[in-house]
Design a protein around this motif. Structure first.
Motif, PDB file in Angstrom:
ATOM      1  N   VAL A  59       0.835  -1.203   0.000  1.00  0.00           N
ATOM      2  CA  VAL A  59       0.000   0.000   0.000  1.00  0.00           C
ATOM      3  C   VAL A  59       0.869   1.252   0.000  1.00  0.00           C
ATOM      4  CG1 VAL A  59      -1.735   1.314   1.296  1.00  0.00           C
ATOM      5  CG2 VAL A  59      -1.923  -1.183   1.119  1.00  0.00           C
ATOM      6  N   LYS A  60       1.899   1.250   0.807  1.00  0.00           N
ATOM      7  CA  LYS A  60       2.787   2.407   0.838  1.00  0.00           C
ATOM      8  C   LYS A  60       3.552   2.561  -0.474  1.00  0.00           C
ATOM      9  CE  LYS A  60       4.676   3.350   4.886  1.00  0.00           C
ATOM     10  NZ  LYS A  60       5.479   3.206   6.117  1.00  0.00           N
ATOM     11  N   ARG A  61       3.882   1.447  -1.101  1.00  0.00           N
ATOM     12  CA  ARG A  61       4.511   1.522  -2.435  1.00  0.00           C
ATOM     13  C   ARG A  61       3.540   2.134  -3.437  1.00  0.00           C
ATOM     14  NH1 ARG A  61       7.035  -4.083  -4.236  1.00  0.00           N
ATOM     15  NH2 ARG A  61       8.144  -2.770  -5.757  1.00  0.00           N
ATOM     16  N   GLY A  62       2.246   1.775  -3.310  1.00  0.00           N
ATOM     17  CA  GLY A  62       1.243   2.347  -4.206  1.00  0.00           C
ATOM     18  C   GLY A  62       1.112   3.847  -4.047  1.00  0.00           C
ATOM     19  N   ILE A  63       1.214   4.331  -2.817  1.00  0.00           N
ATOM     20  CA  ILE A  63       1.167   5.773  -2.578  1.00  0.00           C
ATOM     21  C   ILE A  63       2.362   6.453  -3.242  1.00  0.00           C
ATOM     22  CG2 ILE A  63       1.321   7.550  -0.787  1.00  0.00           C
ATOM     23  CD1 ILE A  63      -0.239   5.628   1.053  1.00  0.00           C
ATOM     24  N   LEU A  64       3.537   5.872  -3.056  1.00  0.00           N
ATOM     25  CA  LEU A  64       4.740   6.456  -3.655  1.00  0.00           C
ATOM     26  C   LEU A  64       4.677   6.453  -5.181  1.00  0.00           C
ATOM     27  CD1 LEU A  64       7.396   4.891  -1.262  1.00  0.00           C
ATOM     28  CD2 LEU A  64       6.808   7.312  -1.445  1.00  0.00           C
ATOM     29  N   LEU A  65       4.020   5.455  -5.756  1.00  0.00           N
ATOM     30  CA  LEU A  65       3.875   5.414  -7.208  1.00  0.00           C
ATOM     31  C   LEU A  65       3.098   6.618  -7.731  1.00  0.00           C
ATOM     32  CD1 LEU A  65       3.084   1.663  -7.977  1.00  0.00           C
ATOM     33  CD2 LEU A  65       5.112   2.942  -8.681  1.00  0.00           C
ATOM     34  N   ASN A  66       2.126   7.083  -6.943  1.00  0.00           N
ATOM     35  CA  ASN A  66       1.335   8.227  -7.378  1.00  0.00           C
ATOM     36  C   ASN A  66       2.179   9.495  -7.476  1.00  0.00           C
ATOM     37  OD1 ASN A  66      -1.833   7.955  -7.629  1.00  0.00           O
ATOM     38  ND2 ASN A  66      -1.146   6.438  -6.125  1.00  0.00           N
ATOM     39  N   PHE A  67       3.244   9.562  -6.703  1.00  0.00           N
ATOM     40  CA  PHE A  67       4.154  10.704  -6.806  1.00  0.00           C
ATOM     41  C   PHE A  67       5.183  10.497  -7.918  1.00  0.00           C
ATOM     42  CE2 PHE A  67       3.107  10.745  -2.135  1.00  0.00           C
ATOM     43  CZ  PHE A  67       2.209  11.792  -2.228  1.00  0.00           C
ATOM     44  N   GLY A  68       5.574   9.235  -8.127  1.00  0.00           N
ATOM     45  CA  GLY A  68       6.604   8.964  -9.114  1.00  0.00           C
ATOM     46  C   GLY A  68       6.116   8.927 -10.547  1.00  0.00           C
ATOM     47  N   LEU A  69       4.834   8.580 -10.751  1.00  0.00           N
ATOM     48  CA  LEU A  69       4.333   8.380 -12.109  1.00  0.00           C
ATOM     49  C   LEU A  69       3.411   9.482 -12.608  1.00  0.00           C
ATOM     50  CD1 LEU A  69       3.603   4.521 -12.044  1.00  0.00           C
ATOM     51  CD2 LEU A  69       5.549   5.716 -13.063  1.00  0.00           C
ATOM     52  N   ARG A  70       3.033  10.393 -11.759  1.00  0.00           N
ATOM     53  CA  ARG A  70       2.133  11.470 -12.179  1.00  0.00           C
ATOM     54  C   ARG A  70       2.910  12.774 -12.358  1.00  0.00           C
ATOM     55  NH1 ARG A  70      -3.438  10.286 -11.394  1.00  0.00           N
ATOM     56  NH2 ARG A  70      -3.839   8.484 -10.015  1.00  0.00           N
ATOM     57  N   ASP A  71       2.442  13.595 -13.271  1.00  0.00           N
ATOM     58  CA  ASP A  71       3.043  14.905 -13.508  1.00  0.00           C
ATOM     59  C   ASP A  71       2.382  15.962 -12.631  1.00  0.00           C
ATOM     60  OD1 ASP A  71       4.725  13.928 -15.523  1.00  0.00           O
ATOM     61  OD2 ASP A  71       3.155  14.174 -17.044  1.00  0.00           O
ATOM     62  N   ILE A  72       3.134  16.985 -12.302  1.00  0.00           N
ATOM     63  CA  ILE A  72       2.583  18.128 -11.566  1.00  0.00           C
ATOM     64  C   ILE A  72       1.626  18.890 -12.477  1.00  0.00           C
ATOM     65  CG2 ILE A  72       3.133  20.319 -10.440  1.00  0.00           C
ATOM     66  CD1 ILE A  72       5.790  19.113  -9.619  1.00  0.00           C
ATOM     67  N   ARG A  73       0.446  19.203 -11.942  1.00  0.00           N
ATOM     68  CA  ARG A  73      -0.574  19.916 -12.707  1.00  0.00           C
ATOM     69  C   ARG A  73      -1.104  21.086 -11.896  1.00  0.00           C
ATOM     70  NH1 ARG A  73      -5.023  15.680 -13.097  1.00  0.00           N
ATOM     71  NH2 ARG A  73      -6.149  17.495 -13.937  1.00  0.00           N
ATOM     72  N   ALA A  74      -1.772  21.991 -12.588  1.00  0.00           N
ATOM     73  CA  ALA A  74      -2.448  23.110 -11.928  1.00  0.00           C
ATOM     74  C   ALA A  74      -3.859  22.680 -11.547  1.00  0.00           C
ATOM     75  CB  ALA A  74      -2.490  24.324 -12.848  1.00  0.00           C
ATOM     76  N   PHE A  75      -4.249  22.961 -10.291  1.00  0.00           N
ATOM     77  CA  PHE A  75      -5.591  22.661  -9.811  1.00  0.00           C
ATOM     78  C   PHE A  75      -6.189  23.926  -9.200  1.00  0.00           C
ATOM     79  CE2 PHE A  75      -3.357  18.581  -9.555  1.00  0.00           C
ATOM     80  CZ  PHE A  75      -4.260  17.717 -10.153  1.00  0.00           C
ATOM     81  N   ASP A  76      -7.496  23.901  -9.036  1.00  0.00           N
ATOM     82  CA  ASP A  76      -8.197  25.004  -8.390  1.00  0.00           C
ATOM     83  C   ASP A  76      -9.118  24.437  -7.332  1.00  0.00           C
ATOM     84  OD1 ASP A  76     -10.735  26.858  -8.143  1.00  0.00           O
ATOM     85  OD2 ASP A  76      -9.105  28.131  -8.883  1.00  0.00           O
ATOM     86  N   HIS A  77      -9.017  24.939  -6.116  1.00  0.00           N
ATOM     87  CA  HIS A  77      -9.864  24.478  -5.017  1.00  0.00           C
ATOM     88  C   HIS A  77     -10.511  25.698  -4.372  1.00  0.00           C
ATOM     89  CE1 HIS A  77     -11.357  22.137  -1.664  1.00  0.00           C
ATOM     90  NE2 HIS A  77     -10.728  22.934  -0.814  1.00  0.00           N
ATOM     91  N   GLY A  78     -11.783  25.900  -4.665  1.00  0.00           N
ATOM     92  CA  GLY A  78     -12.497  27.032  -4.087  1.00  0.00           C
ATOM     93  C   GLY A  78     -11.898  28.370  -4.459  1.00  0.00           C
ATOM     94  N   GLY A  79     -11.375  28.454  -5.665  1.00  0.00           N
ATOM     95  CA  GLY A  79     -10.771  29.703  -6.102  1.00  0.00           C
ATOM     96  C   GLY A  79      -9.317  29.862  -5.727  1.00  0.00           C
ATOM     97  N   VAL A  80      -8.756  28.855  -5.048  1.00  0.00           N
ATOM     98  CA  VAL A  80      -7.344  28.889  -4.670  1.00  0.00           C
ATOM     99  C   VAL A  80      -6.572  27.963  -5.617  1.00  0.00           C
ATOM    100  CG1 VAL A  80      -5.652  28.407  -2.870  1.00  0.00           C
ATOM    101  CG2 VAL A  80      -7.888  29.362  -2.267  1.00  0.00           C
ATOM    102  N   ALA A  81      -5.634  28.529  -6.367  1.00  0.00           N
ATOM    103  CA  ALA A  81      -4.832  27.739  -7.300  1.00  0.00           C
ATOM    104  C   ALA A  81      -3.691  27.057  -6.557  1.00  0.00           C
ATOM    105  CB  ALA A  81      -4.288  28.634  -8.409  1.00  0.00           C
ATOM    106  N   TYR A  82      -3.420  25.797  -6.921  1.00  0.00           N
ATOM    107  CA  TYR A  82      -2.270  25.098  -6.356  1.00  0.00           C
ATOM    108  C   TYR A  82      -1.735  24.135  -7.403  1.00  0.00           C
ATOM    109  CZ  TYR A  82      -5.331  21.033  -5.540  1.00  0.00           C
ATOM    110  OH  TYR A  82      -6.185  19.965  -5.697  1.00  0.00           O
ATOM    111  N   HIS A  83      -0.537  23.636  -7.170  1.00  0.00           N
ATOM    112  CA  HIS A  83       0.129  22.748  -8.126  1.00  0.00           C
ATOM    113  C   HIS A  83       0.577  21.491  -7.402  1.00  0.00           C
ATOM    114  CE1 HIS A  83       0.344  26.746  -9.941  1.00  0.00           C
ATOM    115  NE2 HIS A  83       0.370  26.132 -11.099  1.00  0.00           N
ATOM    116  N   ASP A  84       0.101  20.353  -7.879  1.00  0.00           N
ATOM    117  CA  ASP A  84       0.389  19.086  -7.223  1.00  0.00           C
ATOM    118  C   ASP A  84       0.218  17.979  -8.261  1.00  0.00           C
ATOM    119  OD1 ASP A  84       0.964  17.206  -5.288  1.00  0.00           O
ATOM    120  OD2 ASP A  84      -0.738  17.691  -3.998  1.00  0.00           O
ATOM    121  N   VAL A  85       0.502  16.740  -7.841  1.00  0.00           N
ATOM    122  CA  VAL A  85       0.286  15.610  -8.741  1.00  0.00           C
ATOM    123  C   VAL A  85      -1.121  15.031  -8.578  1.00  0.00           C
ATOM    124  CG1 VAL A  85       2.724  15.007  -8.837  1.00  0.00           C
ATOM    125  CG2 VAL A  85       1.277  13.991  -7.065  1.00  0.00           C
ATOM    126  N   LEU A  86      -1.816  15.413  -7.500  1.00  0.00           N
ATOM    127  CA  LEU A  86      -3.151  14.893  -7.220  1.00  0.00           C
ATOM    128  C   LEU A  86      -4.116  16.018  -6.871  1.00  0.00           C
ATOM    129  CD1 LEU A  86      -2.308  11.845  -4.922  1.00  0.00           C
ATOM    130  CD2 LEU A  86      -3.182  11.734  -7.256  1.00  0.00           C
TER     131      LEU A  86
END
Length: 277
Positions: A59-86
């Motif tokens: 399970v912990k390896r699966g969590i780390l995969l989400n950081f290793g295999l995804r690209d950083i993207r722009a997101f918006d949460h309630g009008g607040v912009a942030y940049h993350d892989v999820l």
């Protein structure tokens, strides 16, 4: 072994071997299914074992995969912009289970589980892989770190820090078992286990490096607080002794644990009023 576990293990092995040239739909589907399983409570980063708790390495390896295999993207949460892989975790499922998350700063990251009849006060933060049980209160300015396992009917006092333990994957996360009450400003780190129905005084630091003087069993232990204890921070003499830089000797933090008194339990039960409506 479940199909999901098999898929995650296979993906992790390919990633570790450098055999993934491009992340395609199949890999992303596996990662998304894994996060959904975490959010539903189907899988957990750690589970009870015969002699305490044990980390689920895959399970912990699966969590780390989400950081290793995804690209950083722009997101918006309630009008607040942030940049993350999820993105943040969706919360549409919470009201139907009687769980509240108050506005202006309550953040639940994708891959976190929050149980029924829980309360998330703002500002508070629950990280990926964390598990928050039924009826638990996460108070203002609290942080529940990655993979932390919080039981049911737990009270995390305001400004409490529950540390995250993601790496190494075999390391146990912080565990706070059912019925625990942590006073404001507590810190629980580095895989420490807090036993069920314990009451911990405010500003207490619980970490494997600090001794717990258990007056019930009359022993000194490290890394865990036994169930049904009342614990508080104290300072004891250090082996450093006297030094030219200070007078009167040196002291180090320690935790003292006694029986939970009935009056203490009654006081914590007053928090049930927060769960009404």
């Amino acid at each position: 072994m479940s199909t999901l576990e098999s898929d995650v293990r296979d993906l992790a092995d390919r990633y570790d071997a450098g055999a993934i040239d491009e992340v395609g739909r199949e890999e992303l589907d596996t990662l998304d299914a894994f996060l959904t399983a975490l959010e539903s409570g189907e899988v957990r980063a750690a589970e009870p074992a015969d002699d305490g708790w044990a980390a689920n390495e895959w399970v912990k390896r699966g969590i780390l995969l989400n950081f290793g295999l995804r690209d950083i993207r722009a997101f918006d949460h309630g009008g607040v912009a942030y940049h993350d892989v999820l993105p943040l975790r969706g919360t549409d499922d919470l009201p139907e289970r009687g769980t509240r998350n108050t506005p202006s700063g309550t953040v639940i990251r994708r891959g976190a589980y929050v149980g029924s009849d829980a309360i998330m006060m703002s500002p508070s933060f629950v990280n990926i892989g964390a598990h928050v049980g039924d009826g638990t209160l996460v108070d203002s300015c609290d942080t529940v770190g990655s993979c932390a396992q919080i039981g049911g009917d737990v009270k995390l006092g305001a400004n409490t820090l529950i540390g995250g333990v993601l790496e190494p994957v075999e390391a146990e996360p912080v565990v706070v078992e059912d019925g625990v009450s942590l006073g404001a400003g507590c810190r629980v780190t580095s895989g420490f286990e807090v036993g069920a129905n314990s009451v911990v005084g405010e500003n207490t630091l619980l970490t494997p490096r600090i001794p717990v003087y258990d007056l019930v069993e009359e022993e000194v232990i490290y890394g865990r607080l036994p169930p049904e204890r009342r614990a508080f921070i104290r300072y004891v003499e250090s082996s450093v002794g006297e030094h030219d830089l200070f007078d009167g000797g040196a002291y180090k933090p320690a935790v003292v644990a006694t029986h939970v008194e009935e009056s203490t339990l009654e006081a914590t039960e007053r928090e049930d009023a927060l769960r009404d409506n």
